[in-house]
Write a protein that holds these residues in place. Structure first.
Motif, PDB file in Angstrom:
ATOM      1  N   TYR A  93     -37.215  -4.455 -60.359  1.00  0.00           N
ATOM      2  CA  TYR A  93     -35.860  -5.009 -60.426  1.00  0.00           C
ATOM      3  C   TYR A  93     -35.804  -6.316 -61.212  1.00  0.00           C
ATOM      4  O   TYR A  93     -34.818  -7.032 -61.151  1.00  0.00           O
ATOM      5  CB  TYR A  93     -35.295  -5.210 -59.020  1.00  0.00           C
ATOM      6  CG  TYR A  93     -35.110  -3.896 -58.313  1.00  0.00           C
ATOM      7  CD1 TYR A  93     -34.024  -3.087 -58.607  1.00  0.00           C
ATOM      8  CD2 TYR A  93     -36.041  -3.440 -57.389  1.00  0.00           C
ATOM      9  CE1 TYR A  93     -33.863  -1.866 -57.989  1.00  0.00           C
ATOM     10  CE2 TYR A  93     -35.887  -2.222 -56.770  1.00  0.00           C
ATOM     11  CZ  TYR A  93     -34.790  -1.439 -57.067  1.00  0.00           C
ATOM     12  OH  TYR A  93     -34.634  -0.221 -56.454  1.00  0.00           O
ATOM     13  N   SER A 108     -33.542  -8.667 -53.562  1.00  0.00           N
ATOM     14  CA  SER A 108     -34.433  -7.665 -52.967  1.00  0.00           C
ATOM     15  C   SER A 108     -34.781  -8.033 -51.536  1.00  0.00           C
ATOM     16  O   SER A 108     -34.797  -7.168 -50.650  1.00  0.00           O
ATOM     17  CB  SER A 108     -35.715  -7.531 -53.791  1.00  0.00           C
ATOM     18  OG  SER A 108     -35.450  -7.020 -55.068  1.00  0.00           O
ATOM     19  N   ARG A 123     -34.095  -2.835 -50.804  1.00  0.00           N
ATOM     20  CA  ARG A 123     -34.049  -1.930 -51.959  1.00  0.00           C
ATOM     21  C   ARG A 123     -34.339  -0.517 -51.474  1.00  0.00           C
ATOM     22  O   ARG A 123     -34.957  -0.313 -50.425  1.00  0.00           O
ATOM     23  CB  ARG A 123     -35.082  -2.335 -53.016  1.00  0.00           C
ATOM     24  CG  ARG A 123     -34.870  -3.696 -53.631  1.00  0.00           C
ATOM     25  CD  ARG A 123     -33.655  -3.744 -54.529  1.00  0.00           C
ATOM     26  NE  ARG A 123     -33.555  -5.058 -55.191  1.00  0.00           N
ATOM     27  CZ  ARG A 123     -32.657  -5.356 -56.088  1.00  0.00           C
ATOM     28  NH1 ARG A 123     -31.741  -4.484 -56.433  1.00  0.00           N
ATOM     29  NH2 ARG A 123     -32.637  -6.547 -56.649  1.00  0.00           N
TER      30      ARG A 123
END
Length: 197
Positions: free
Chosen positions: A110, A120, A125
């Motif tokens: 990410y 996150s 996630r």
């Protein structure tokens, strides 16, 4: 009698000089904020993520503060403590990966930005990363994100993270430019993963 008196005066002056030096060194230390104020916490919660949830823009207050979670030894050491307390190593090892992704392999699913790391941790996630929004304070989330970012950093830093270097495959970022010692891998193998650090 005169020698004893002059020795006492000399030692007294030396002690006063050392006390003054200690006061100056203490004054020069970086300030520590042990608890973020509610307005600061509210401002830090205002992340602006890209539509694909990779990267984004940190809140303006983060820049106004001088990016403390990435640059102060206190915040980085708190992040290391939180990494251990919340069991991050169960999935991510000492940054080398396991059930969860590695932080030092050069690929960030990410993205390596603070905003992506904070998002996150805070929101979780897909495929196994739990959300810690209700388990950690905003300040703790940013401290942990700063420590995680330092694990995968490629550039030299003057702020020591107190990382256990014997558990990782490369020197700490504050001791050597790790990019020279690290094989980043071929770029075409991971086109779907975010930018490299």
């Amino acid at each position: 009698m005169g020698n004893k008196m002059s020795a006492r005066i000399w030692f007294g002056g030396a002690a006063a000089g050392l006390a003054a030096l200690a006061a100056v060194v203490g004054w020069m230390r970086e300030p520590r904020q042990y608890r973020a104020s509610p307005p600061l916490t509210a401002a830090l919660d205002q992340l602006r993520l890209m539509p694909n949830a990779i990267s984004g823009t940190p809140p303006e207050v983060y820049f106004a503060l001088g990016k403390p979670y990435e640059t102060t030894a206190f915040d980085l050491s708190q992040g290391k403590r939180l990494y251990s307390w919340f069991g991050c190593s169960a999935c991510h090892g000492e940054g080398t990966g396991g059930k969860g992704p590695s932080f030092i392999d050069g690929w960030w699913l990410y993205g390596p930005s603070m905003v992506s790391i904070v998002a996150s941790i805070r929101d979780g996630r897909p495929h196994g990363m739990p959300a810690f929004r209700n388990r950690m304070t905003t300040d703790e989330i940013w401290q942990l994100a700063g420590y995680i970012k330092s694990l995968g950093a490629y550039t030299a830093s003057v702020t020591a993270t107190a990382r256990n270097d014997e558990k990782t495959g490369r020197p700490a970022e504050n001791r050597a430019p790790a990019a020279l010692l690290f094989n980043q891998g071929p770029e075409p193998l991971h086109p779907d993963q975010g930018p490299t650090p």
